[in-house]
Design a protein around this motif. Sequence first.
Motif, short mmCIF file in Angstrom:
data_model
loop_
_atom_site.label_atom_id
_atom_site.label_comp_id
_atom_site.label_asym_id
_atom_site.label_seq_id
_atom_site.Cartn_x
_atom_site.Cartn_y
_atom_site.Cartn_z
N LEU A 9 -0.99 -3.64 6.54
CA LEU A 9 0.32 -3.67 7.21
C LEU A 9 0.03 -5.16 8.20
O LEU A 9 -1.08 -4.94 8.67
CB LEU A 9 0.26 -2.37 8.33
CG LEU A 9 0.43 -1.06 7.28
CD1 LEU A 9 0.14 0.17 8.49
CD2 LEU A 9 1.58 -0.80 6.25
N THR A 10 0.99 -5.74 8.31
CA THR A 10 0.72 -6.84 9.24
C THR A 10 2.00 -6.97 10.25
O THR A 10 3.16 -6.53 9.86
CB THR A 10 0.93 -8.30 8.50
OG1 THR A 10 2.07 -8.32 7.73
CG2 THR A 10 -0.33 -8.36 7.34
N GLN A 62 12.74 3.96 1.57
CA GLN A 62 12.06 3.09 0.53
C GLN A 62 10.63 3.63 -0.05
O GLN A 62 10.01 3.54 -1.01
CB GLN A 62 11.66 1.87 1.27
CG GLN A 62 12.64 0.91 1.38
CD GLN A 62 12.22 -0.59 2.09
OE1 GLN A 62 11.31 -0.95 1.50
NE2 GLN A 62 12.79 -0.81 3.35
N GLU A 118 6.37 -5.08 -2.46
CA GLU A 118 6.31 -5.99 -3.24
C GLU A 118 4.79 -6.34 -3.80
O GLU A 118 4.31 -6.44 -4.57
CB GLU A 118 6.91 -7.48 -2.87
CG GLU A 118 8.06 -7.72 -3.87
CD GLU A 118 8.77 -9.04 -3.27
OE1 GLU A 118 8.07 -10.07 -3.28
OE2 GLU A 118 9.91 -8.62 -2.86
N ALA A 119 3.85 -6.49 -2.55
CA ALA A 119 2.53 -6.61 -2.70
C ALA A 119 2.00 -5.64 -3.27
O ALA A 119 0.97 -5.69 -4.02
CB ALA A 119 1.93 -7.16 -1.40
N THR A 148 3.58 -9.40 10.80
CA THR A 148 4.88 -10.21 10.31
C THR A 148 5.86 -9.40 9.27
O THR A 148 7.00 -9.57 9.18
CB THR A 148 4.52 -11.55 9.46
OG1 THR A 148 3.35 -11.06 8.65
CG2 THR A 148 4.15 -12.91 10.22
N ASN A 149 5.30 -8.31 8.87
CA ASN A 149 6.08 -7.48 8.19
C ASN A 149 6.38 -6.17 9.07
O ASN A 149 6.66 -5.13 8.47
CB ASN A 149 5.27 -7.00 6.76
CG ASN A 149 6.17 -6.68 5.65
OD1 ASN A 149 7.54 -7.10 5.40
ND2 ASN A 149 5.92 -5.76 5.09
N TYR A 192 5.04 -2.55 8.48
CA TYR A 192 5.55 -1.68 7.35
C TYR A 192 4.99 -2.12 6.09
O TYR A 192 4.48 -3.26 5.91
CB TYR A 192 7.32 -2.14 7.15
CG TYR A 192 8.29 -1.48 8.10
CD1 TYR A 192 7.66 -0.58 9.01
CD2 TYR A 192 9.47 -1.62 7.87
CE1 TYR A 192 8.47 0.19 9.78
CE2 TYR A 192 10.41 -1.03 8.87
CZ TYR A 192 9.87 -0.04 9.55
OH TYR A 192 10.77 0.57 10.75
N TYR A 221 -3.78 -0.73 1.75
CA TYR A 221 -2.67 -1.71 1.69
C TYR A 221 -2.47 -2.09 3.06
O TYR A 221 -2.43 -1.23 3.89
CB TYR A 221 -1.24 -0.81 1.24
CG TYR A 221 -0.72 0.33 1.81
CD1 TYR A 221 0.29 0.14 2.84
CD2 TYR A 221 -1.23 1.62 1.87
CE1 TYR A 221 0.87 1.23 3.50
CE2 TYR A 221 -0.65 2.65 2.49
CZ TYR A 221 0.12 2.28 3.46
OH TYR A 221 0.60 3.48 4.01
N ASP A 273 4.32 -3.58 2.39
CA ASP A 273 4.81 -4.47 1.66
C ASP A 273 4.73 -4.26 0.21
O ASP A 273 3.92 -4.29 -0.41
CB ASP A 273 3.99 -5.96 1.76
CG ASP A 273 4.35 -6.93 0.95
OD1 ASP A 273 5.19 -6.85 0.22
OD2 ASP A 273 4.00 -8.37 1.32
#
Length: 382
Positions: A144-145, A188, A155-156, A147-148, A151, A142, A153
């Motif tokens: 991690l970027t 979360q 939703e993705a 822009t996020n 954390y 998964y 994502d």
Amino acid sequence: MTAKRLENIKEYYFSQKLREIEQLNKEGKNIINLGIGSPDLPPHPDVVKVLYEEAQKANVHGYQSYKGSPILRKAIADWYLKWYNVIIDFNTEVLPLMGSKEGIMHICMTYLNEDDEVLVPNPGYPTYASNVSLTGAKMVAYNLTETNNWYPDFEAIEKLDLSKVKLMFVNYPQMPTGQAASEDLFQQIVKFGQKHNILIIHDNPYSFILNDKPLSIMSVNGAKEVVIELNSLSKSHNMAGWRIGMLIAKEERINEILKFKSNMDSGMFLPLQLAAAKALSLGADWHEEVNKVYKARREKVYELLDILQCTYSKEQTGMFMWAKIPAKYKNGYELADDILYNAHVFITPGSIFGSEGDNYIRISLCGSIEKFAEAINRINNL
Ligand SMILES: Cc1ncc(COP(=O)(O)O)c(C=O)c1O
């Protein structure tokens, strides 16, 4: 000749690179290594004293309990309460480890079958993926970027087929990106684990380094039902070579993991465990002193990164600096090789932590100010 399970495993990048560095050193290149996160500062002298004094006793040299000494388990529970405000039962919810790295393997061996899938962060600590692969299970990365905020994502992730996913590795403060944890993030993550019936493995070795408020995911309500947390004295107490870590989970999980682990080793040397208990009793002044040194070094690393025209956040936690490379380099490997061969300074390319790290590098804070000054000098003279 070797087992099939080794087919997908590559030699650890550092083991290969250190061989190359050794060769360059033999040629007289005197490489400055800013790659590896092994604390160069010593543990507290009282910790060494306990090890020394205990090791002189005649009756401490035998096999130890598979579950660890109750003195160390109690010290771990007290430490969790004092710093993370988390109540754990030292009799049933703590398992001392020989470093958190071995805990990753124990967890994979305890829970994974060949058909299972595991969510692994990209970028992240390479051991998660290799250990998953050693069990024959499948890793699902998964991303991690920046822009996020590095954390997950969710939703993705929820758009993926999660039906075979049994475990998810998470790690905040994050290595290599230095992204700090937050209570909201931990909530979360726990919610995600509950919703999808996925066992969350939170790896927490960096919470005391350049981080004002250590957090444990175990502080989230209901976390024990879906989370196993790994922790370590390697970085927080400058004891990486001592191999002391811990696993926190509910009793049922601890017993499941012990079923595997008790077939792997026969407990840790008692004086090491008693010295570790001493380390865990150290006060805020110990962590402040260590962090003062890292803060001063970080200033030098900012300087070095500016010369390299890298961009970076000054909000990072942990013992590394993660930085984006300038566009003139194709990727972090290219920058790292340029600096290694021309300035004789070794920097870690971000790609070794996953493809999302391609345009980044990581610099370790485990070096003296003089070493950073010399690295700056060499890079300036390129
Ligand atoms: C994210 C992460 N987890 C675990 C470890 C392993 O630490 P230990 O020394 O406790 O095995 C490291 C070490 O570099 C790490 O970076």
